[in-house]
Design a protein around this motif. Structure first.
Motif, mmCIF file in Angstrom:
data_model
loop_
_atom_site.group_PDB
_atom_site.id
_atom_site.type_symbol
_atom_site.label_atom_id
_atom_site.label_comp_id
_atom_site.label_asym_id
_atom_site.label_seq_id
_atom_site.Cartn_x
_atom_site.Cartn_y
_atom_site.Cartn_z
ATOM 1 N N UNK B 1110 -15.265 13.581 7.386
ATOM 2 C CA UNK B 1110 -13.141 13.639 8.109
ATOM 3 C C UNK B 1110 -12.694 12.850 7.713
ATOM 4 N N UNK B 1111 -12.690 11.522 7.985
ATOM 5 C CA UNK B 1111 -11.013 10.379 7.225
ATOM 6 C C UNK B 1111 -11.675 11.022 5.466
ATOM 7 N N UNK B 1112 -12.534 11.536 4.622
ATOM 8 C CA UNK B 1112 -11.642 12.201 3.888
ATOM 9 C C UNK B 1112 -10.204 13.353 3.621
ATOM 10 N N UNK B 1113 -10.753 14.148 4.589
ATOM 11 C CA UNK B 1113 -9.702 15.353 4.674
ATOM 12 C C UNK B 1113 -8.611 14.275 5.538
ATOM 13 N N UNK B 1114 -8.351 13.191 5.801
ATOM 14 C CA UNK B 1114 -7.619 13.115 6.587
ATOM 15 C C UNK B 1114 -6.133 11.800 5.447
ATOM 16 N N UNK B 1115 -7.207 11.151 4.442
ATOM 17 C CA UNK B 1115 -6.477 11.040 3.678
ATOM 18 C C UNK B 1115 -5.419 11.578 2.706
ATOM 19 N N UNK B 1116 -6.589 12.405 2.562
ATOM 20 C CA UNK B 1116 -6.179 13.481 1.657
ATOM 21 C C UNK B 1116 -4.919 14.637 2.214
ATOM 22 N N UNK B 1117 -5.037 14.035 3.573
ATOM 23 C CA UNK B 1117 -3.968 14.909 4.007
ATOM 24 C C UNK B 1117 -2.328 14.442 3.198
ATOM 25 N N UNK B 1118 -1.432 15.294 3.085
ATOM 26 C CA UNK B 1118 -0.019 15.608 2.870
ATOM 27 C C UNK B 1118 0.568 14.825 3.762
ATOM 28 N N UNK B 1119 0.306 14.514 5.171
ATOM 29 C CA UNK B 1119 0.639 13.655 5.956
ATOM 30 C C UNK B 1119 0.822 11.829 5.607
ATOM 31 N N UNK B 1120 -0.647 11.738 5.317
ATOM 32 C CA UNK B 1120 -1.074 10.557 4.674
ATOM 33 C C UNK B 1120 0.161 9.757 4.139
ATOM 34 N N UNK B 1121 0.707 10.649 3.070
ATOM 35 C CA UNK B 1121 1.399 9.894 1.419
ATOM 36 C C UNK B 1121 2.735 9.900 2.233
ATOM 37 N N UNK B 1122 3.336 10.073 3.946
ATOM 38 C CA UNK B 1122 4.864 9.753 4.419
ATOM 39 C C UNK B 1122 5.075 9.106 4.712
ATOM 40 N N UNK B 1123 5.932 7.923 4.430
ATOM 41 C CA UNK B 1123 6.806 7.506 5.359
ATOM 42 C C UNK B 1123 7.742 8.224 6.275
ATOM 43 N N UNK B 1124 7.665 8.069 7.281
ATOM 44 C CA UNK B 1124 7.644 9.069 8.080
ATOM 45 C C UNK B 1124 9.810 8.772 8.616
#
Lengths: 430, 1124
Positions: B1110-1124
């Protein structure tokens, strides 16, 4: 008062328009005179440390380290090119040397430090402080891209370093690297200990999270762009491309022909070519054999012959294998190093660094093979005829790959010609 | 608080260090000389130089005093000329140490190769010496450099290679010979025969003993009667010396005599190998052999007494004193000088010495070598105690003044072929092993059970090695005990890995606080100067039109609290918000929580970390840990970091950079002055400075006039000359051969108006930005670097403040008001009123970056909903909310580790861990805590033994996200292209693996153990990674994953297995990297690192793996890479 500067900024519209025009107008008629080869791939074998040309591709009278008599370390043998001899530890390449070209007069002036010389050989330019120039692999990747979708354009088998990198072209033209054929590229090979089942679960979860994000975020903007890259990455790390790294799919005999880890790298290079990779740098760094790799100061030279023999086995196997698969004409092999080594011996019987002339070897690539370019003096210390500068070497490689070495690539808005006024070695082109 | 212990003690003068009561017979020095009637005597005072020596080159030197002393007939007019760098305004031997000299005595400095030439008046001149003549030669010398086996001239006649005289015609010479760090006295002459090629016609006498190179002023003399070999005498510091005729043998022959010149400081056509490097004073020649007591009369010197620590150490700490300026010899034979530095630390274990700061408050180098003396009082248990010392170089421990245990001076290790270090050297099982390059010794001390005074001296550096400590400590085993405990007045701790790592971390934290305090102390006057400047600046700012308006900020929709929090944390401290930030934020009242978190974040040290990576790129900070040859600089990253930690006013920051003072290799802005293998470093620096601070893009001007900019190459080279403090020449490599274009039938669009070799004078070329600088902005108007800095940072140069506020704005909004931010020539601000308002705010608050950020971060514009990249053209003066951005490479790495609350745990960034290489070819960048601390791994040699496998996993990820391992050129905007390798690298690489692994040091493990329900866990993990509660969809996805087995996930009775730590030591360093074993060990380590961190046994493995996925999938989500 209107100064020179204010005047120009007032006429900003004009100058901005000029930016969109190619900066240096090339003369088409002159350009068309450049030879244009048909090679599709390049295998760039890197002999890190500085291969001594006298002990390999440009043998001279035999010296004696004990007597401090300058000269080659080994005897020489005849080759398939009449009049061209090579060192006795290159017998397999010697018999098929008509598929090769030796450039014996490559030269530059950076011999104090390996990194600086490695940089010169990879980028074709001195360090300037105004740019980080891209490596030849990155330029080829940028100019020619990949042959098939879903594979990287540039693969490096060796340690990552700045001089092999994309410089001002940006990470898009960087390499996928690996340091061990068994482990595969760390960026693509599945993490140690993750089973198929677990990997599948992970991807299912990630895809569900991505779906949710798309439903909230829409399909535009940076997140969507990155989302698309994830899909591409999953494909790249998927079985289609990654099976290329499985050397067990090759016959045991062939694997044996290629030899040890370096040979396996060369075999992997061939598989990657078949898979559509454009440029592959293969580092021959295996200093296990003699302690120092090609950097044979002092006692490092005692077992240099083992290193030469390993190169001989792998390189000849690669050429023959490509030929059997009808890929040799489409694949330019470049065997390069940061500099050569002098005829004289150091205090420990080894050799120092020498840049005024040294050998770079080409093979295949649709060139006129079987010609040796350039001549050095009786001790291989100075060029007698036909010098080949580092930009000339780069221009030759680019022309062989159908790339115009005078074309300009851009660092921001600044145009930079692919080579620094390099002229291809025209003798090699039909 | 522990740090309260680290108190600075200001240095006071402890009376006179010089013993009193000297003989009253001591005459002024010149009088002593005159008594002995020299035939020539050069005092080498500045005022005796006819042409001012600062105009060096071919100065003419008046004989001064000497002219009165020659035989009246023919030498009155004797004058001398100099060639090369000779200047006579240097400090000569002076009181109080040198009693018989004037307080203003001067001497001549020689930068090899350089010479003073004195013509011979002609045949049979008093300067000619033949058979039977007696001669005495003497001088005072201060030797800076002298190689082993090198012979350098003090004074001699002949052997000049002048035209018209025979070669090798050495009538006589006083020289110094290098002998393993010593300077010996030699006397040389050549036989009258002077047969060409016959080396045996030379006769040389050399003293057996010498004096230390770089050990201050010494007196040297020789006397001889030609024809009487046994008459030879040599003296150092007034003392006669033993010696021998070691070349050509003793002879009764006559010397060669002719009319060649007398030279001071060189010979053989000013050959560098024969030339003096250092200072010379009071050279005299006599036509007699002066008796030993007359030579002794020259040396009226008060030797300082060795410094003895008389200050009482604190009861709850130890006193640290730093002794600098000791001879560069690997031994303890020196007179301990007065300490240059003194502070209090907690115990007898050192990992770093507090930094030395210059009056600008920038890191400065200590002398190399230096000694640290640690004094403390400790109760030692009664009986036979065993005392263990560890140190990198030599160290010695005295108890109550008696030497108890010592480590010797180390032997230098070779270059690659040494044995790989063993890793099992422990005083007893279970103890921390000795580290590569460190040494240890144990001795027994019989204690009466009472308090004892421990004095511990540690030697650092020497012979150009890095002054490193390794793990330097004193530990004690009580009588009949096997356990060693590190000596510490308040908190002794066992010498185990865990205890040592705790101590190390604590000590480094304390030192950071102490260093900050020391910077403040050191830079008091400098700060006062800047305070004054800022009073002036705010007056200038007042005169700017006040255009404080809403800047079109109305009508912007505000971002939601979660998005705002994530954005503001990434923009201030450079990481996603921590659990603590989230808690703090939502605990505040809604109306004030945004302002409150802004203040909190701006006050955190992460604020400085986040700015470092930005300025590393803009200022082309480019250190290299191995053989720097790629346009490398020193690691001035540490100065950037300290500047932002201290919230240094930005005009001061720019000025310090341009002054380039302080340490080159250890983190001062001196590191900016370097550009390895670059033939015009100052042109490179001028390009950086212009682009960073004035938005002048002069890259093209390096080699030609810029085609699309209005810069001439001359403009860039004028700046370069200001930085160089002298005219700058254009080298061939910085020019274009336009003929090449002609050959190819192309019309060059660029022009070259400067010819290679042309010299450009240091003048300010950008009069339209600012024409003049008021005097009050300068502390030293003569210094062209400071003048340049003042032109740039003057409040009347509005461009500077505008460029900086625009840079800050662009960093927070993703787009500048002027864009691009580093090339202002042809673009106009999208909102000039806003730009001016920010400028005014910035200047009137003394160029306070943090204050300006506070204003912007509190604005409605910044807090607006994110705006996707503008597709429409810049219409009118508009302000939009921030553009959504991808995390920078550093933000990504730092955020990943913040999320799991794990340290990097990578190797020290150094491939010379045992400190066997010189500081000019290897440096250490220490243990990285944040992503900006990495650099190129520099494995151009492709050797496994030189790899840093753990650090490489982070560098790989950084690079794929656009971070530059090497920064030879300045850039502001990195390539931010999305590439396929980025998600691949996160998905498969070791970094995300470690972050998602539920190890005993992971915050996620704690969340998993503490969660009441699966929903609870899913929510807290999502908050930690994405700064928001989980969506309904996510609750569903992960609920289905984790519900099963949740209740039984905790394995009873299990404890944390192993603490978090860096990769194990392999014992591999540069010194042994060519051994096959070195490669095997590093490859083995690389394989281990691929496994990631050891997972906890406190969670059921099957459930744990699902949670990790689960943690892995959230780290890999595009959302993790974005400054909102």
């Amino acid at each position: 008062m209107t100064t020179r500067r204010t005047f120009l900024s007032q006429s900003a519209a004009i100058t901005t328009a000029a930016l969109t025009v190619p900066v240096l107008q090339a003369d088409e008629s002159k350009m068309s005179q450049l030879p244009r080869g048909k090679a599709e791939h390049c295998v760039f074998v890197w002999l890190g440390g500085g291969q001594g040309h006298l002990d390999t591709w440009d043998p001279k009278v035999k010296g004696d380290p004990k007597e401090k008599k300058p000269g080659s370390y080994y005897d020489s043998i005849e080759t398939a090119i009449s009049g061209t001899r090579v060192c006795e530890h290159l017998p397999r390449c010697a018999t098929i040397l008509d598929r090769f070209n030796i450039l014996r007069t490559v030269n530059h002036d950076v011999i104090d430090e390996h990194a600086a010389a490695t940089n010169r050989m990879h980028t074709g330019r001195p360090t300037s402080g105004t740019e980080q120039y891209p490596s030849i692999g990155s330029i080829v990747a940028q100019q020619r891209g990949t042959i098939t979708d879903g594979v990287p354009a540039y693969v490096l088998m060796g340690y990552p370093n700045v001089t092999r990198g994309p410089g001002f072209l940006g990470p898009k033209y960087g390499y996928v690297h690996l340091t061990d054929t068994k482990s595969g590229p760390p960026a693509l090979k599945r993490s140690v200990g993750i089973t198929d089942e677990r990997q599948a679960r992970r991807e299912t979860l990630l895809n569900a999270v991505r779906d949710d994000l798309r439903s909230r975020n829409g399909s535009e903007g940076i997140a969507a762009e990155y989302d698309a890259a994830i899909a591409a990455a999953q494909k790249l790390a998927g079985p289609e491309f990654m099976r290329l790294f499985d050397l067990n799919r090759e016959s045991a005999d062939l694997r044996h022909d290629f030899g040890g880890e370096f040979g396996q790298r060369c075999l992997l290079a061939r598989r990657l070519i078949e898979g559509g990779v454009r440029f592959i740098e293969v580092s021959h760094n295996l200093n296990f054999l003699n302690g120092t790799g090609w950097d044979v100061h002092n006692e490092g030279i005692l077992n240099q012959h083992k290193l030469i023999a390993e190169l001989d086995q792998a390189l000849s196997a690669l050429v023959r294998d490509l030929e059997n698969k009808k890929l040799l004409d489409k694949t330019l092999i470049v065997v390069a190093t940061e500099f050569g080594r002098p005829a004289q011996f150091d205090g420990g019987g080894g050799r120092g660094h020498h840049g005024r002339c040294f050998s770079v070897v080409l093979a295949g690539g649709g060139l006129k093979n079987g010609i040796t370019i350039g001549e050095t003096d009786e001790l291989g210390m100075k060029i007698v005829s036909r010098p080949v500068s580092v930009p000339d070497l780069h221009a030759t490689v680019h022309c062989a790959l159908g790339i115009n070495p005078r074309e300009e690539i851009y660092s921001g808005t600044r145009p930079v010609p692919i080579t620094d006024e390099g002229e291809p070695v025209r003798e090699l082109f039909a | 608080m522990r740090s309260a212990l680290l108190v600075m003690i200001s240095l006071s003068i402890f009376g006179s260090r010089f013993s009193l009561a000297q003989p009253s017979d001591s005459l002024p020095y010149a009088e002593t000389i005159l008594q002995d009637q020299p035939v020539a005597y050069w005092r080498l005072e500045d005022h005796l130089f006819e042409v001012h020596p600062k105009s060096l080159g071919h100065g003419i030197i008046k004989p001064g005093v000497a002219s009165r002393l020659f035989d009246e007939d023919n030498l009155n007019d004797a004058s001398a000329t100099s060639k090369g760098f000779v200047r006579a305004d240097q400090l000569g031997p002076r009181p109080p140490k040198f009693l018989n000299f004037e307080a203003d005595n001067q001497a001549a400095a020689f930068e090899s190769p350089a010479v003073i030439k004195i013509a011979d008046p002609g045949e049979k001149s008093p300067l000619d010496f033949g058979l039977g003549d007696s001669i005495t030669l003497e001088a005072w010398v201060l030797v800076k450099k002298l190689g082993d086996g090198q012979q350098m001239y003090v004074v001699g006649k002949g052997r000049t290679k002048n035209a018209g005289v025979a070669e090798d015609n050495q009538n006589y010479a006083l020289r110094l010979a290098g002998n393993k760090g010593d300077a010996c006295v030699t006397f040389l002459f050549r036989s009258e025969d002077n047969r060409k090629g016959n080396q045996n016609d030379f006769h040389r006498w050399t003293s057996k003993a010498g004096f230390d190179i770089e050990s201050g002023w010494h007196h040297v003399a020789t006397s001889y009667r030609f024809g009487k070999p046994e008459s030879i005498r040599g003296y150092i510091d007034g003392q006669p010396l033993e010696g021998e005729w070691d070349y050509g043998g003793a002879t009764t022959e006559a010397p060669v005599v002719d009319d060649d010149e007398v030279w001071i400081g060189s010979a053989s056509a000013i050959n560098a190998g024969n030339s003096f490097h250092g200072s010379i004073d009071e050279v005299a020649i006599y036509r007699s052999a002066l008796p030993a007591e007359r030579i002794a009369a020259r040396w009226r010197v008060l030797q300082p007494k060795p410094y003895v620590t008389t200050i009482e150490p604190p009861k709850d700490g130890v006193l640290v004193e730093v002794l600098e300026g000791i001879p560069d010899k690997m031994n303890w034979d020196f007179i301990a000088p007065e300490p240059t530095d003194r502070y209090v630390e907690s115990g007898f274990a050192l990992v770093e010495i507090a930094h030395k700061y210059s009056p600008l408050g920038v890191r400065a180098d200590r002398s190399n070598p230096f000694v640290v003396r640690v004094t403390g009082d400790l109760k030692l248990p009664a009986g036979d105690c065993r005392l263990l010392t560890r140190s990198r170089s030599a160290s010695r421990l005295f108890v109550d003044g008696r030497l108890v245990v010592a480590n010797p001076f180390p032997k230098f290790r070779g270059d690659g072929h040494e044995d790989v270090w063993g890793l099992d050297r422990v005083p007893a099982p279970g103890h921390r092993a000795l580290r590569p390059g460190d040494q240890d010794a144990i001795a027994t001390f019989k204690s009466d059970g009472g308090r004892h005074r421990l004095t511990w001296e540690v030697f650092l550096g020497g012979k150009s090695m890095r002054p490193e400590l390794g793990e330097t400590l004193v530990a004690l085993a009580e009588p009949d005990r096997d356990t060693f405990v590190v000596l510490h007045p308040t908190k002794p701790f066992p010498l185990t890995d865990d205890a040592w790592m705790d101590y190390d971390a604590r000590l480094r934290g304390e030192l950071a606080t102490l260093n900050q305090q020391r910077r403040r102390e050191a830079s008091r006057e400098w700060t006062a100067f800047w305070n004054k400047r800022h009073e002036y600046a705010s007056k200038v700012a007042e005169s700017l039109r006040d255009s404080n308006s809403s800047h079109g900020m109305t009508g912007l929709q505000s971002a939601d609290d979660w998005s705002f929090l994530r954005r503001v944390a990434l923009d201030t401290v450079g990481t996603i918000p921590t659990a603590e930030h989230i808690k703090f934020f939502f605990a505040q009242p809604e109306a004030t929580r945004r302002a409150a978190i802004i203040d909190k974040l701006l006050a955190e040290p992460g604020y400085a970390d986040h700015w470092v990576s930005y300025w590393q790129d803009v200022l082309a900070e480019n250190p290299n840990i191995l053989n720097p040859t790629l346009n490398n600089t020193g690691p001035f990253r540490w100065w950037i970091h300290e500047s932002f930690l201290d919230n240094k006013p930005f005009d001061q920051f720019a000025t310090e950079l341009i002054l380039m003072e302080g340490s080159i290799r250890y983190g001062g802005p001196g590191g900016f002055s370097v550009a390895s293998q670059n033939d015009v470093p100052m042109a490179a620096k001028a390009h950086i400075v212009g682009q960073a601070f004035l938005g002048l893009e002069m890259k093209c001007a390096r080699c030609h006039d810029a085609p699309y900019h209005d810069f001439l190459q001359r403009d860039l080279f004028s700046l370069a000359a200001l930085l160089k403090r002298e005219p700058e020449k254009v080298p061939k490599t910085s020019s274009l051969n336009l003929d090449a274009f002609a050959v190819r039938g192309r019309e060059p669009l660029v022009k070259v108006t400067l010819k290679p070799g042309e010299s450009v004078t240091p003048v300010w070329p950008f009069g339209e930005l600012v024409a003049a600088v008021p005097d009050e902005l300068l502390s030293n108007p003569k210094d062209s670097r400071e003048r340049l800095a003042a032109f740039i940072t003057s409040p009347t140069n509005r461009r500077f403040a505008q460029v900086i506020v625009n840079r800050i704005w662009a960093r927070l909004f993703g787009k500048g008001i002027v864009d691009p931010v580093d090339d202002w020539e042809k673009v106009k601000p999208s909102n000039p009123e806003l730009l001016e308002s920010l400028e005014r705010e910035f200047v009137s608050h003394g160029y306070d970056v943090k204050q300006l950020m506070r204003v912007i971060l509190n604005s409605r514009a910044y807090q607006a909903k994110e705006v996707q990249l503008l597709r429409d053209s810049n219409s009118g003066h508009r302000v939009t909310g921030p553009h959504s951005r991808r995390l920078t490479a550093e933000q990504l790495i730092d955020s990943l580790f913040v999320a799991a609350d794990k340290p990097f745990n990578v190797e020290e960034i150094n491939i010379d861990v045992d400190g066997a290489r010189r500081q000019d070819v290897s440096i250490s960048l220490g243990h990285a805590r944040r992503a900006w601390q990495f650099t190129s791994m520099s494995n151009e040699r492709d050797r496994p033994s030189l790899s840093l496998p753990a650090a490489q996993t982070i560098v790989d990820l950084l690079e794929s996200f656009g971070w530059r391992a090497s920064r030879p050129d300045p850039i502001t905007i990195r390539s931010n292209e999305t590439t396929v390798l980025q998600p691949a690298m996160i998905a498969n690489g070791v970094v995300a693996k470690r972050v998602s692994q539920l190890s005993d040091d992971s915050a996620f493990t704690e969340l998993a153990l503490a969660a009441q329900t699966p929903e609870d866990f899913i929510d807290s993990v999502t908050q930690r990674l994405l700064t928001r509660p989980a969506t309904a969809a996510e609750q569903k996805i992960f609920g289905d994953l984790l519900r099963d087995g949740f209740a039984s996930r905790i394995v009873p009775g299990e404890h944390p297995i192993r603490r978090s730590q860096p990769p194990r030591q392999t014992g591999v360093s540069w010194s042994n990297h060519l051994k096959p074993e070195a490669n095997f060990r590093k490859q083995q380590l690389a394989e281990e690192i691929a496994f990631g961190d050891p997972t906890t046994s406190r969670l059921n493995a099957d459930w744990r793996e699902r949670a990790e996925d689960m943690i892995w999938s959230l780290i890999n989500s595009p959302e993790f890479l974005i400054v909102p």
